[in-house]
Design a protein around this motif. Sequence first.
Motif, mmCIF file in Angstrom:
data_model
loop_
_atom_site.group_PDB
_atom_site.id
_atom_site.type_symbol
_atom_site.label_atom_id
_atom_site.label_comp_id
_atom_site.label_asym_id
_atom_site.label_seq_id
_atom_site.Cartn_x
_atom_site.Cartn_y
_atom_site.Cartn_z
ATOM 1 N N GLU A 132 -19.280 -29.822 13.411
ATOM 2 C CA GLU A 132 -20.298 -29.397 12.953
ATOM 3 C C GLU A 132 -20.459 -28.948 11.235
ATOM 4 O O GLU A 132 -21.512 -29.349 10.635
ATOM 5 N N GLU A 133 -19.885 -27.986 11.409
ATOM 6 C CA GLU A 133 -19.394 -27.564 9.539
ATOM 7 C C GLU A 133 -19.209 -29.001 8.520
ATOM 8 O O GLU A 133 -19.446 -29.119 8.020
ATOM 9 N N ARG A 134 -18.113 -30.522 9.777
ATOM 10 C CA ARG A 134 -18.135 -31.588 9.080
ATOM 11 C C ARG A 134 -18.912 -32.355 8.696
ATOM 12 O O ARG A 134 -19.516 -32.775 7.875
ATOM 13 N N ALA A 135 -19.964 -32.294 9.799
ATOM 14 C CA ALA A 135 -20.777 -32.902 9.685
ATOM 15 C C ALA A 135 -22.392 -32.294 8.624
ATOM 16 O O ALA A 135 -22.865 -32.721 7.911
ATOM 17 N N ASP A 136 -22.395 -31.122 8.434
ATOM 18 C CA ASP A 136 -23.139 -30.228 7.780
ATOM 19 C C ASP A 136 -22.564 -30.702 6.430
ATOM 20 O O ASP A 136 -23.458 -31.500 5.269
ATOM 21 N N LEU A 137 -21.539 -30.770 5.259
ATOM 22 C CA LEU A 137 -20.528 -30.676 4.933
ATOM 23 C C LEU A 137 -21.466 -32.303 4.343
ATOM 24 O O LEU A 137 -21.664 -32.404 3.329
ATOM 25 N N ASP A 138 -21.194 -33.537 5.301
ATOM 26 C CA ASP A 138 -21.110 -34.542 4.995
ATOM 27 C C ASP A 138 -23.280 -35.068 4.350
ATOM 28 O O ASP A 138 -23.198 -35.799 3.519
ATOM 29 N N ARG A 139 -23.602 -34.426 4.888
ATOM 30 C CA ARG A 139 -25.251 -34.209 4.915
ATOM 31 C C ARG A 139 -25.653 -33.696 3.292
ATOM 32 O O ARG A 139 -26.194 -34.103 2.777
ATOM 33 N N GLN A 140 -24.883 -32.731 3.104
ATOM 34 C CA GLN A 140 -24.847 -32.065 1.742
ATOM 35 C C GLN A 140 -24.331 -32.783 0.553
ATOM 36 O O GLN A 140 -24.885 -32.925 -0.659
ATOM 37 N N TYR A 141 -23.268 -33.843 1.297
ATOM 38 C CA TYR A 141 -22.964 -34.820 0.174
ATOM 39 C C TYR A 141 -24.256 -35.098 0.118
ATOM 40 O O TYR A 141 -23.998 -36.091 -1.444
ATOM 41 N N GLU A 142 -24.514 -36.329 1.193
ATOM 42 C CA GLU A 142 -25.168 -37.041 1.011
ATOM 43 C C GLU A 142 -26.340 -36.443 0.217
ATOM 44 O O GLU A 142 -27.339 -37.756 -0.866
ATOM 45 N N ASP A 143 -26.537 -35.812 0.387
ATOM 46 C CA ASP A 143 -28.316 -34.900 -0.585
ATOM 47 C C ASP A 143 -28.150 -34.969 -1.759
ATOM 48 O O ASP A 143 -28.507 -35.130 -2.712
ATOM 49 N N TRP A 144 -27.038 -34.246 -1.929
ATOM 50 C CA TRP A 144 -25.800 -33.715 -3.716
ATOM 51 C C TRP A 144 -25.840 -34.801 -4.692
ATOM 52 O O TRP A 144 -26.734 -35.699 -5.290
ATOM 53 N N LYS A 145 -24.962 -36.242 -3.876
ATOM 54 C CA LYS A 145 -25.233 -37.685 -4.584
ATOM 55 C C LYS A 145 -26.762 -38.324 -5.367
ATOM 56 O O LYS A 145 -26.693 -39.101 -5.552
ATOM 57 N N ALA A 146 -27.487 -37.923 -4.406
ATOM 58 C CA ALA A 146 -29.137 -38.626 -4.500
ATOM 59 C C ALA A 146 -30.061 -37.565 -5.535
ATOM 60 O O ALA A 146 -30.744 -37.645 -6.073
ATOM 61 N N SER A 147 -29.165 -36.503 -5.784
ATOM 62 C CA SER A 147 -29.887 -35.315 -6.736
ATOM 63 C C SER A 147 -29.908 -36.106 -8.275
ATOM 64 O O SER A 147 -29.196 -36.512 -8.818
ATOM 65 N N SER A 148 -31.052 -34.822 -8.832
ATOM 66 C CA SER A 148 -30.880 -35.255 -10.461
ATOM 67 C C SER A 148 -29.361 -34.551 -10.770
ATOM 68 O O SER A 148 -28.927 -34.351 -11.964
ATOM 69 N N ALA A 149 -28.597 -33.277 -9.700
ATOM 70 C CA ALA A 149 -27.817 -32.934 -10.175
ATOM 71 C C ALA A 149 -26.251 -33.530 -10.707
ATOM 72 O O ALA A 149 -25.373 -33.772 -11.219
ATOM 73 N N ALA A 150 -26.024 -34.545 -9.713
ATOM 74 C CA ALA A 150 -25.479 -35.447 -9.410
ATOM 75 C C ALA A 150 -25.563 -36.329 -10.695
ATOM 76 O O ALA A 150 -24.317 -36.628 -11.080
#
Length: 174
Positions: A132-150
């Motif tokens: 579950e934690e690895r799945a959550d990190l995967d979602r965070q990564y996907e969101d981060w890659k689409a962000s202006s911060a990235a």
Amino acid sequence: MRDILETLKSEHDTLRDLFAKINATTDRAEKTRAELLDRIEAHLIPHAKWEELVFYPAFAARASHDQLLQHAEAIQEHRAVELAVLPDLHASPPTSRQFAGSVKVLSEFIEHHAKEEEKEMFASARRLFTAEERADLDRQYEDWKASSAAEAIEAQARIKTAAKAMLRAPKAPG
């Protein structure tokens, strides 16, 4: 179920494919080399920066003494690429043997890093993080890659590499 370790490995595989293509080019393939290098960096930079900002600190927070060595090695390999290998590559004309040699070194460096990360660090991470934690990190990564911060972090990394490359480029006679 999603898994950050599978996503990161998939990105390693994408980079392996891109390196195979750029290493197969000739010195006359200026445009192709430039395009492939841009694609490599478009995959490599967000991947590496997210690992440095999120994955590696999370790993280190749970790591054993031996696993902290894996962490330290990974950080230093990222630094070597960012501070030395990429600027040297950008300091060379794409039609030069220096460029081809620098691409070869970069590809070997990334291959070594990816193999070590997949074999050692990811194996440890499977024990340190639940599915579950690895799945959550995967979602965070996907969101981060689409962000202006990235986007900003990638732009900053490219500017830093270009500045270092300008300092390393041979001076024109005159």
